[in-house]
Design a protein around this motif. Structure first.
Motif, PDB file in Angstrom:
ATOM      1  N   HIS A  47       1.010  -1.232  -0.107  1.00  0.00           N
ATOM      2  CA  HIS A  47       0.304   0.124   0.115  1.00  0.00           C
ATOM      3  C   HIS A  47       0.468   1.318   0.220  1.00  0.00           C
ATOM      4  O   HIS A  47       2.343   1.325   0.298  1.00  0.00           O
ATOM      5  N   THR A  48       0.520   2.020  -0.771  1.00  0.00           N
ATOM      6  CA  THR A  48       1.451   3.264  -0.866  1.00  0.00           C
ATOM      7  C   THR A  48       0.126   4.725  -0.985  1.00  0.00           C
ATOM      8  O   THR A  48      -0.499   4.482  -2.402  1.00  0.00           O
ATOM      9  N   ASP A  49       1.279   6.154  -1.246  1.00  0.00           N
ATOM     10  CA  ASP A  49       0.502   7.185  -1.149  1.00  0.00           C
ATOM     11  C   ASP A  49       1.087   7.540  -1.754  1.00  0.00           C
ATOM     12  O   ASP A  49       1.053   8.689  -2.703  1.00  0.00           O
ATOM     13  N   GLN A  50       2.261   7.063  -2.894  1.00  0.00           N
ATOM     14  CA  GLN A  50       2.952   7.694  -3.618  1.00  0.00           C
ATOM     15  C   GLN A  50       3.120   6.676  -5.032  1.00  0.00           C
ATOM     16  O   GLN A  50       3.537   5.577  -5.213  1.00  0.00           O
ATOM     17  N   ASN A  62      -5.291   4.610   4.891  1.00  0.00           N
ATOM     18  CA  ASN A  62      -6.217   5.409   3.770  1.00  0.00           C
ATOM     19  C   ASN A  62      -4.930   6.363   2.269  1.00  0.00           C
ATOM     20  O   ASN A  62      -5.556   6.762   1.573  1.00  0.00           O
ATOM     21  N   ASP A  63      -4.293   5.000   1.957  1.00  0.00           N
ATOM     22  CA  ASP A  63      -3.569   5.134   1.309  1.00  0.00           C
ATOM     23  C   ASP A  63      -3.682   5.459  -0.456  1.00  0.00           C
ATOM     24  O   ASP A  63      -5.177   4.440  -0.605  1.00  0.00           O
ATOM     25  N   ALA A  64      -4.417   5.414  -1.475  1.00  0.00           N
ATOM     26  CA  ALA A  64      -4.339   5.853  -2.468  1.00  0.00           C
ATOM     27  C   ALA A  64      -4.186   4.619  -3.239  1.00  0.00           C
ATOM     28  O   ALA A  64      -5.200   3.865  -3.931  1.00  0.00           O
ATOM     29  N   TYR A  65      -3.249   3.548  -2.878  1.00  0.00           N
ATOM     30  CA  TYR A  65      -2.757   2.686  -3.834  1.00  0.00           C
ATOM     31  C   TYR A  65      -2.559   1.502  -3.036  1.00  0.00           C
ATOM     32  O   TYR A  65      -2.297   1.561  -1.739  1.00  0.00           O
ATOM     33  N   GLN A  66      -3.246   0.190  -3.327  1.00  0.00           N
ATOM     34  CA  GLN A  66      -3.086  -0.804  -2.647  1.00  0.00           C
ATOM     35  C   GLN A  66      -3.741  -2.280  -3.570  1.00  0.00           C
ATOM     36  O   GLN A  66      -4.162  -2.310  -3.829  1.00  0.00           O
ATOM     37  N   ASP A  96       7.281   0.019   5.919  1.00  0.00           N
ATOM     38  CA  ASP A  96       6.482  -0.777   5.087  1.00  0.00           C
ATOM     39  C   ASP A  96       6.915  -0.823   3.074  1.00  0.00           C
ATOM     40  O   ASP A  96       8.222  -0.001   3.591  1.00  0.00           O
ATOM     41  N   MET A  97       6.818  -1.546   2.594  1.00  0.00           N
ATOM     42  CA  MET A  97       7.203  -1.896   1.403  1.00  0.00           C
ATOM     43  C   MET A  97       7.762  -0.960   0.310  1.00  0.00           C
ATOM     44  O   MET A  97       8.401  -0.630  -0.484  1.00  0.00           O
TER      45      MET A  97
END
Length: 374
Positions: free
Chosen positions: A62-65, A187-191, A352-353
């Motif tokens: 998961h990431t927001d980047q 809460n991240d945009a990508y998962q 996190d990854m």
């Protein structure tokens, strides 16, 4: 005399694999070694009956980047898995993270206004705690007795192996409350989860790069050092320096997996068990990470343990004592410019990854700039 490799990468986990991939793209000769008999570090998967079993515990990317999400998707396709764990306490189930579903399960409230009002009442009972002295006081002040005793206390004490009254307050400085019916843990945009498991991601990163497994760098350091001009070390930084100032502290985990001849065990990828007298913290059912339809299933019980030599270090104990100790090792590392230190063990952090990938990319960019300047 020029050595055989430009870089020796010690550790074939995600950090080492990303760094080696970028170095190889730049035309550098890389050798990646790992003391385990497989690549991938803790995101390694074992296939059982067509199910990708997360061998070292649940890993959800998961990431927001956006740039990191795009980078990861170059190597493998991700599915739409959304992490929505459950907590089980005395045979009752609660949704995580704390949201309107949780508040309804706890108190029967149905609207955000009702939930906010009830939470305020619960917290008001502990308004006398001005400066929390430990985790228990911090949790009570933030969430009240019901949330603390049912969903935090037992799980946290199992995780850290000590009473919540002995744990520092900073571990739980805030509690994320959502006043919507949203069970998405992040809460991240990508998962998502790589389709076919994380081994495909690591294999794609290391494609065309020499990898030697079951090779322990620390057992024959002069030999390995002789092979490359520069070294990336992703193992424990205190081990690299022969524990000169003492051992950094960790918490470890033990996993017990079982193949069950039933199609579904718990209906969810992760269920936390929050009672203190149940020895494991959670049960993972791996097929749900990829929406598996196999006639069987694999479950894993996860047991927190004290870290000892021979066990895997999972969670750093980032208290004042260990922070000072790590800083001492960082000073030693600064005196070894030919060695780069990266990854969760070398940086004594829980990462996190996506942050692991980002940090590895940043390290390579810094290294590449050094190459250009010389």
């Amino acid at each position: 005399m020029k050595k055989e490799y430009d870089y020796l990468v010690v550790g074939a986990g995600l950090f080492g694999a990303v760094f080696a991939h970028e170095a190889a793209l730049a035309g550098k000769r890389c050798l990646v070694i790992d003391k385990r008999n497989h690549a991938g570090g803790n995101i390694y998967c074992q296939e059982t009956e067509g199910i990708q079993v997360h061998a070292y515990g649940a890993h959800i990317f998961h990431t927001d980047q956006a740039e990191i999400w795009e980078y990861a998707n170059r190597f493998v396709r991700f599915n739409r898995f959304t992490n929505a764990p459950l907590a089980r306490y005395r045979d009752e189930l609660y949704n995580l993270p704390f949201n309107m579903n949780t508040f309804h399960q706890l108190w029967g409230v149905k609207t955000p206004a009702e939930a906010r009002a009830r939470l305020a009442v619960e917290c008001e009972k502990y308004a006398y705690i001005e400066t929390p002295a430990n985790l228990e006081e911090q949790a009570l002040k933030l969430g009240g007795k019901d949330i603390y005793e049912r969903l935090i206390k037992g799980y946290t004490e199992k995780q850290w192996g000590r009473s919540a009254r002995e744990l520092p307050a900073f571990i739980i400085r805030r509690l994320p409350f959502r006043f919507t019916f949203d069970n998405n843990y992040f809460n991240d945009a990508y998962q998502g989860i790589p389709v076919g498991g994380y081994n495909k991601l690591i294999a794609a990163l290391l494609e065309g790069i020499e990898v030697r497994l079951s090779c322990n760098y620390l057992e024959d350091r002069p030999y390995w050092d002789s092979l490359a001009d520069r070294i990336l070390f992703t193992g424990c930084i205190d081990a690299f320096f022969d524990y000169r100032y003492g051992h950094l502290e960790y918490r470890s985990l033990r996993f017990e997996s079982a193949l069950l001849e039933i199609p579904d065990f718990q209906g969810n990828a992760v269920v936390n068990y929050t009672e203190r007298d149940i020895p494991f913290t959670r049960i993972i059912e791996h097929k749900h990470f990829e929406f598996g339809q196999q006639p069987c299933t694999v479950i894993t019980h996860e047991y927190p343990e004290a870290f000892q030599p021979g066990k895997e270090p999972y969670y750093p104990v980032n208290d004042e004592k260990n922070t000072r100790l790590f800083q001492s090792y960082q000073q030693l590392a600064a005196a070894h410019p030919q060695v780069l230190f990266g990854g969760r063990l070398a940086q004594y952090t829980y990462a996190d990854m996506d942050d692991t990938m980002a940090t590895a990319l940043q390290l390579w960019k810094k290294e590449y700039q050094r190459i250009l300047e010389h």
